[in-house]
Every structure is written in C-alpha cells, then in structure tokens.
Design an enzyme around this catalytic site. Structure first.
Site, PDB file in Angstrom:
ATOM      1  N   GLY A   1       5.065  -7.995  -3.362  1.00 25.86           N
ATOM      2  CA  GLY A   1       5.916  -8.088  -4.539  1.00 25.86           C
ATOM      3  C   GLY A   1       6.396  -6.709  -4.965  1.00 25.86           C
ATOM      4  O   GLY A   1       5.862  -5.685  -4.560  1.00 25.86           O
ATOM      5  N   CYS A   2       7.422  -6.690  -5.806  1.00 26.56           N
ATOM      6  CA  CYS A   2       8.051  -5.417  -6.191  1.00 26.56           C
ATOM      7  C   CYS A   2       7.147  -4.569  -7.083  1.00 26.56           C
ATOM      8  O   CYS A   2       6.870  -3.400  -6.772  1.00 26.56           O
ATOM      9  CB  CYS A   2       9.394  -5.675  -6.844  1.00 26.56           C
ATOM     10  N   TYR A   3       6.662  -5.128  -8.195  1.00 25.26           N
ATOM     11  CA  TYR A   3       5.724  -4.375  -9.026  1.00 25.26           C
ATOM     12  C   TYR A   3       4.501  -3.967  -8.203  1.00 25.26           C
ATOM     13  O   TYR A   3       4.009  -2.835  -8.308  1.00 25.26           O
ATOM     14  CB  TYR A   3       5.240  -5.224 -10.202  1.00 25.26           C
TER      15      TYR A   3
END
EC number: 1.2.1.38
Length: 343
Positions: A151-153
């Site tokens: 995921g990005c975070y």
C-alpha cells in the site's frame, strides 16, 4: 531505463485489469513504453468501450478499454481493482500459470483476523501472496509468480523504519513510533466523493481513519511484528491534504538509548546501498522532489545525541506507492534490471 532499442517480438505480454483508475492509468503509461514487455489488453468496467487517451490524454495510449470476462491470453496480469475484487480473479489466473501483480489489499495480510478487522471483508484463509516490497523481499519476489503490491502509506512508512528493525545490530531498540502522514487526493481513487471535491479540500487538511487505517497491520507485519501483539507502540494518523499526488510521512521515534543522528543516517545509507529507488538525503525532502517518480526520499534531521529521533519520507502515491512499484516488481519477477521503464 529508456533505451530506444526495438521491442523484442518474443517479449512477455501484459494486461491490466482495472486500467481506467488512477493507478491503472499510470500502469498504462509505464507499460506501453516499457522495453521488456508488450502491453496487450486494457480491461475496465464502467469505462469499457472508451479509449485510454480520451480518458487520460497524458498516457498517449490509443487502446480501447475492454470488459474483462475471464480469459488468460497474456503472460502477466496487473490487477488495479478496488479492495475485495481480486479474490475471485486470481485463482484462475494463477492456475493458468500467469504472473499476477495485485495492487489491492486483498492478499497483503497473512492474518485472516487482521484482514477482516481492518478491511471489513471476508478473506479466504489461503489468500496470501508474496508481499512485494523490493527493498526488503527481492529474492522472494524473484521466485514468485503471484505477488501483492504494498500500500502507499505502508510503503512510505515501512521504508522509513526498516533499517532500525531488520538486521539492525548495534542500533538502539525502538520503543515507540508516532507517525503523521499526509496523502494527496488521488489516493482515494477516481470515483466521485463530495468530501474530496475541490470546494471541500482546497486549502484544507484533515485526519481520517485514525487508529483503524487498513495499512496499520501491513506496516507491523513487514517490520516483523503484528498489530494485535506489537513489539513497539505505534500510533498512525493518516491525513488528506490539498495536493493531487504524494505522501509525506513524519515519524517520531522513541529509542531505548541515546544515539547520534549521524550514526542512524549512516545505517540507513548502508541498508539502502543496493536499492536504486530509495535516496537517503542529507537535506530536507519534499513531495515535489519525488512527484512523478518511483523514488522514496528519506531524511533524518540532525538532532544531536538523543533518545528521540525524527525520520521523514516522501513518495509519489501513484508511482512508488502503486503503479511504479508494481512495474518494479514485474521487472524483478522477469529477471530484468528493476529500474527498467522507470527512469
């Protein structure tokens, strides 16, 4: 890399399922110019029948979005779908011997309990793929046929912490981490939401999903612990701000003994020595330094000798946080230089 050699006619073919979203558009742009693969099909649902360059002129791609109705004609499949939709598609693709790179959260977590608690959806017990963060699990990715893109975070935060958790002999133990991370609006996807409109978000910043964001167990898992039985205290405050793309994470760490920031910085530089897309910078990093790139920039401010440490990281959420990292993973799976098509 962007050498102008002609495409090999025997190059693996690639299709994108969910190609009309923001991450799908970035995949389209990257894959159509990639020298090691041939982009074969773009699949979409609500946008089926439209051309990619009509919806996203910047891609310059004249291909038409097709409805995906099964089929395994391509060698490699990227799934850029909303969470919960990949579970039903992956088994047939895997059974047909296809390489699959899933950008959703459907296969990231080993724990069924954690998946159901944080994603709010059921998950088959066997639905786990190789967790594909190149800087940490390159060997596993190279031998895998199906991988789950981080995921990005999670990418921004894991890369900012990993050198102090993985093989960190001689480094102080981390007692706690408090992280505040700001994401651009594109992280919420392309679907229309009133609360994400220009009128609502211009000149605005707000926190959301505090204490229950779905990337929390992913972060803890990659660092060798879990959100249900953590080895350190972790507080995560995700925020959304009035920028289109980018994630800017500020992490404040409490250490069990004082350390010099310079020594910590040296540890990070050594840890990421062979990682072409992680840059440990002496100067303060900014979102604009990484926007439209696959880089993760990390900066450790000089605070002298202290038991507190601040680590700051920045990524482009659509590239290093999604499509760019997915292509990086494909390169590793194919035995290519991981930078191919990304610089």
């Amino acid at each position: 890399m962007t050498a102008s050699k002609p495409m090999d006619s025997a190059a693996p073919t690639v299709s994108v399922i969910g190609a009309s979203g923001y991450s799908g558009a970035e995949l389209t742009r990257l894959l159509q110019r990639h020298q090691g693969v041939k982009l074969q099909h773009l699949y979409a649902f609500s946008q089926a029948g439209k051309r990619a360059d009509d919806l996203y002129p910047a891609t310059g791609c004249p291909m038409t979005y097709l409805p995906y109705e099964g089929g395994t004609q391509s060698d490699i499949y990227f799934l850029a779908l909303p969470h919960g939709e990949a579970h039903s598609l992956v088994p047939a693709l895997a059974a047909a011997g296809k390489k699959v790179i899933d950008l959703s959260g459907d296969f990231r977590l080993k724990s069924t309990q954690e998946h159901e608690a944080f994603y709010g959806s059921k998950k088959p017990a066997e639905a786990v793929m190789t967790y594909a963060m190149p800087e940490l699990f390159k060997e596993e990715i190279a031998s895998a046929t199906t991988v789950s893109n981080p995921g990005c975070y999670a990418t921004s935060i894991i890369l900012a912490l990993a050198p102090l958790f993985r093989g960190a002999g001689g480094m102080p133990k981390v007692n706690s981490v408090a992280c505040t991370a700001i994401s651009g609006l594109s992280g919420a996807g392309r679907s229309s939401k009133t609360e994400l409109s220009f009128a609502e978000m211009s000149e605005n910043v707000r926190a959301y999903k505090v204490g229950k964001h779905q990337h929390t167990p992913e972060i803890m898992q990659a660092l060798g612990t879990s959100s249900t039985d953590p080895s350190f205290a972790f507080t995560f405050t995700p925020m959304i701000g009035s920028l289109v793309r980018g994630i800017y994470s500020t992490l404040t760490l409490s250490l069990d003994s004082p350390a010099e920031a310079q020594a910590i910085r040296a540890r990070y530089a050594e840890f990421y020595q062979g990682a072409p897309f992680v840059r440990v910078r002496n100067e303060m990093t900014e979102v604009r330094h990484v926007a439209h790139t696959n880089f993760c920039d990390i900066h450790i401010p000089d605070s002298g000798r202290s038991s507190s440490l601040v680590v700051i990281s920045a990524i482009d959420n659509l590239l290093k946080g999604a499509a760019g990292q997915a292509v990086q993973n494909m390169n590793i799976m194919l035995g290519l230089d991981e930078r191919t098509g990304l610089l």
